[in-house]
Design an enzyme around this catalytic site. Structure first.
Site, PDB file in Angstrom:
ATOM      1  N   ALA A  29       0.844  -1.264  -0.183  1.00 48.07           N
ATOM      2  CA  ALA A  29      -0.149   0.177   0.092  1.00 48.07           C
ATOM      3  C   ALA A  29       0.924   1.218   0.070  1.00 48.07           C
ATOM      4  CB  ALA A  29      -0.843   0.046   1.286  1.00 48.07           C
ATOM      5  N   HIS A  31       3.088   4.647  -0.616  1.00 46.04           N
ATOM      6  CA  HIS A  31       2.563   6.072  -0.771  1.00 46.04           C
ATOM      7  C   HIS A  31       4.011   6.596  -0.850  1.00 46.04           C
ATOM      8  CE1 HIS A  31       3.654   6.176   3.455  1.00 46.04           C
ATOM      9  NE2 HIS A  31       2.773   5.322   3.760  1.00 46.04           N
ATOM     10  N   GLY A  33       5.541   8.408   1.268  1.00 44.55           N
ATOM     11  CA  GLY A  33       6.715   8.138   2.311  1.00 44.55           C
ATOM     12  C   GLY A  33       7.427   6.933   1.781  1.00 44.55           C
ATOM     13  N   HIS A  34       6.946   5.776   1.495  1.00 40.27           N
ATOM     14  CA  HIS A  34       7.767   4.543   0.817  1.00 40.27           C
ATOM     15  C   HIS A  34       8.457   4.882  -0.265  1.00 40.27           C
ATOM     16  CE1 HIS A  34       4.057   2.643   2.538  1.00 40.27           C
ATOM     17  NE2 HIS A  34       4.809   2.042   3.422  1.00 40.27           N
ATOM     18  N   GLN A  61       2.903  -9.649  13.234  1.00 40.44           N
ATOM     19  CA  GLN A  61       3.238  -8.292  13.972  1.00 40.44           C
ATOM     20  C   GLN A  61       1.947  -7.816  14.227  1.00 40.44           C
ATOM     21  OE1 GLN A  61       5.637  -6.542  10.928  1.00 40.44           O
ATOM     22  NE2 GLN A  61       4.421  -4.461  11.302  1.00 40.44           N
ATOM     23  N   LYS A 149       9.193   7.641  10.748  1.00 41.56           N
ATOM     24  CA  LYS A 149       7.787   7.615  11.317  1.00 41.56           C
ATOM     25  C   LYS A 149       7.564   6.576  12.527  1.00 41.56           C
ATOM     26  CE  LYS A 149       3.182   7.091   9.996  1.00 41.56           C
ATOM     27  NZ  LYS A 149       3.122   5.440  10.468  1.00 41.56           N
ATOM     28  N   ASP A 150       8.125   5.504  12.042  1.00 42.74           N
ATOM     29  CA  ASP A 150       8.116   4.631  13.225  1.00 42.74           C
ATOM     30  C   ASP A 150       9.072   4.283  13.896  1.00 42.74           C
ATOM     31  OD1 ASP A 150       5.258   3.297  12.106  1.00 42.74           O
ATOM     32  OD2 ASP A 150       6.702   3.346  10.270  1.00 42.74           O
ATOM     33  N   ARG A 187      -2.723   3.543   6.571  1.00 39.88           N
ATOM     34  CA  ARG A 187      -3.869   3.121   6.936  1.00 39.88           C
ATOM     35  C   ARG A 187      -4.728   4.387   6.830  1.00 39.88           C
ATOM     36  NH1 ARG A 187      -0.575   0.478  10.687  1.00 39.88           N
ATOM     37  NH2 ARG A 187      -1.384  -1.525  11.117  1.00 39.88           N
TER      38      ARG A 187
HETATM   39  P1  AMP Z   1       5.010  -0.050   6.293  1.00 36.61           P
HETATM   40  O1  AMP Z   1       4.718  -0.414   4.953  1.00 36.61           O
HETATM   41  O2  AMP Z   1       3.890   0.676   6.961  1.00 36.61           O
HETATM   42  O3  AMP Z   1       5.595  -1.375   7.197  1.00 36.61           O
HETATM   43  O4  AMP Z   1       6.279   0.774   6.390  1.00 36.61           O
HETATM   44  C1  AMP Z   1       7.512   0.505   5.549  1.00 36.61           C
HETATM   45  C2  AMP Z   1       8.515   1.657   5.623  1.00 36.61           C
HETATM   46  O5  AMP Z   1       8.288   2.639   5.424  1.00 36.61           O
HETATM   47  C3  AMP Z   1       8.802   1.607   7.158  1.00 36.61           C
HETATM   48  O6  AMP Z   1      10.184   1.701   7.359  1.00 36.61           O
HETATM   49  C4  AMP Z   1       8.263   2.814   7.644  1.00 36.61           C
HETATM   50  O7  AMP Z   1       8.753   3.572   8.740  1.00 36.61           O
HETATM   51  C5  AMP Z   1       8.405   3.750   6.229  1.00 36.61           C
HETATM   52  N1  AMP Z   1       7.162   4.659   6.298  1.00 36.61           N
HETATM   53  C6  AMP Z   1       5.813   4.529   6.556  1.00 36.61           C
HETATM   54  N2  AMP Z   1       5.279   5.671   6.204  1.00 36.61           N
HETATM   55  C7  AMP Z   1       6.226   6.875   6.218  1.00 36.61           C
HETATM   56  C8  AMP Z   1       6.312   8.080   6.261  1.00 36.61           C
HETATM   57  N3  AMP Z   1       5.003   8.830   6.231  1.00 36.61           N
HETATM   58  N4  AMP Z   1       7.512   8.496   5.916  1.00 36.61           N
HETATM   59  C9  AMP Z   1       8.541   7.960   6.008  1.00 36.61           C
HETATM   60  N5  AMP Z   1       8.736   6.638   6.049  1.00 36.61           N
HETATM   61  C10 AMP Z   1       7.472   6.014   6.291  1.00 36.61           C
END
Ligand code: AMP
Length: 276
Positions: A29, A31, A33-34, A61, A149-150, A187
């Site tokens: 998913a 965006h 950020g990724h 998780q 972010k995390d 989300r």
């Molecule tokens: P996720 O798919 O949510 O597990 O996120 C994958 C990676 O993308 C993790 O390292 C997150 O911290 C990073 N990530 C998710 N959202 C953002 C964001 N808004 N800005 C920067 N990194 C992000």
């Protein structure tokens, strides 16, 4: 851009790939950020190196079955984002490829994970560390990019790398936000229009609180702004030491003001750094 669905396909691709291998672990998913993480990986990989994105919604998780089931999985759009931002390969295993049905060994992080999101979601960071370690071992990556972010996830992964003597370099990337300040998250698309319009108050509340000079006022100001929403339900709002993630009132050391907020079933998380 190649796609590997099995560990064997991944190994064959990576045996032929040139180094450095930079991994961007995601749950899909994707965006902006990724996308920025993938672009940073591309920059670090240079013209020679290999950028690998993994897309895997890691079941171990998730603490709520509903959240796992509702997690968006727009695979073809995700592959487009990977390709556009310079990924050389994508690893998309299914659950059976990653976990034996009777798997019984996991990573346990027992300190940082007891606070914040970890306290509210027991086992979550053990699940994160376990899948990240597996991805590091499967890919033999030189570096991996993670979003700030995390930040608790990033802290737990850095602790795992330190404590288990892993050789993977961890590259952090700053949080990417929507123009109204809401931290981008996979989300967010599950919010209703009204909830989405309300959600930027989380970031606004944290910024307003960060201007206060003592811990109690910070928590009061942020709590009041978020609590003023007709939708938001605070899961936790906490000021913690930036290194140990334990609750603190001491502002002479770097701290983090963090919160998790439910909008209906959707749990949003954000934080602001204090004193750095
Ligand atoms: P996720 O798919 O949510 O597990 O996120 C994958 C990676 O993308 C993790 O390292 C997150 O911290 C990073 N990530 C998710 N959202 C953002 C964001 N808004 N800005 C920067 N990194 C992000």
């Amino acid at each position: 851009m190649w796609i590997a669905k099995t560990k064997a396909e991944l190994r064959a691709r990576l045996d032929a790939a040139s180094r450095p291998i930079i991994l961007v672990p995601t749950m899909g998913a994707l965006h902006e950020g990724h996308a920025s993480l993938i672009s940073l990986a591309k920059e670090k990989a240079g013209t020679e190196g290999t950028v690998l994105v993994s897309i895997f919604v890691n079941p171990i998780q998730f603490d709520r079955a509903g959240d796992l089931a509702a997690y968006p999985r727009p695979l073809s759009a995700d592959l487009g984002v990977c390709e556009t931002h310079g990924a050389d390969g994508v690893f998309i295993p299914d659950d059976g490829e990653m976990y034996f049905s009777d798997h019984s060994v996991t990573v346990k992080e027992s300190s940082l994970s007891t606070h914040l999101c970890g306290a509210a979601r027991p086992g979550h960071f053990d699940g994160v560390c376990t899948v990240v370690l597996k991805l590091f071992l499967l890919t033999g990556c030189n570096s991996a990019v993670f979003g700030e972010k995390d930040f608790q996830q990033l802290a737990a992964i850095r602790r795992m790398v330190r404590d288990l003597d892993l050789q993977t370099e961890i590259i952090p990337h700053p949080t990417i936000r929507e123009s109204d300040g809401l931290a981008m998250s996979s989300r967010n698309i599950r919010l209703t229009t009204a909830q989405r319009a309300d959600a930027p108050r989380i970031h606004q509340a944290l910024l307003a609180a960060a201007g206060e000079s003592d811990a109690e006022s910070m928590l009061r100001v942020a709590g009041k702004i978020i609590g003023g929403s007709e939708f938001a339900k605070i899961d936790y709002l906490s000021l913690v030491d930036a290194e140990t993630l334990a609750p603190t009132e001491n502002l002479s050391k770097p701290a983090i003001l963090a919160c998790a907020v439910f909008y209906g079933e959707v749990r949003l998380f954000d934080y602001v750094s204090i004193g750095r």
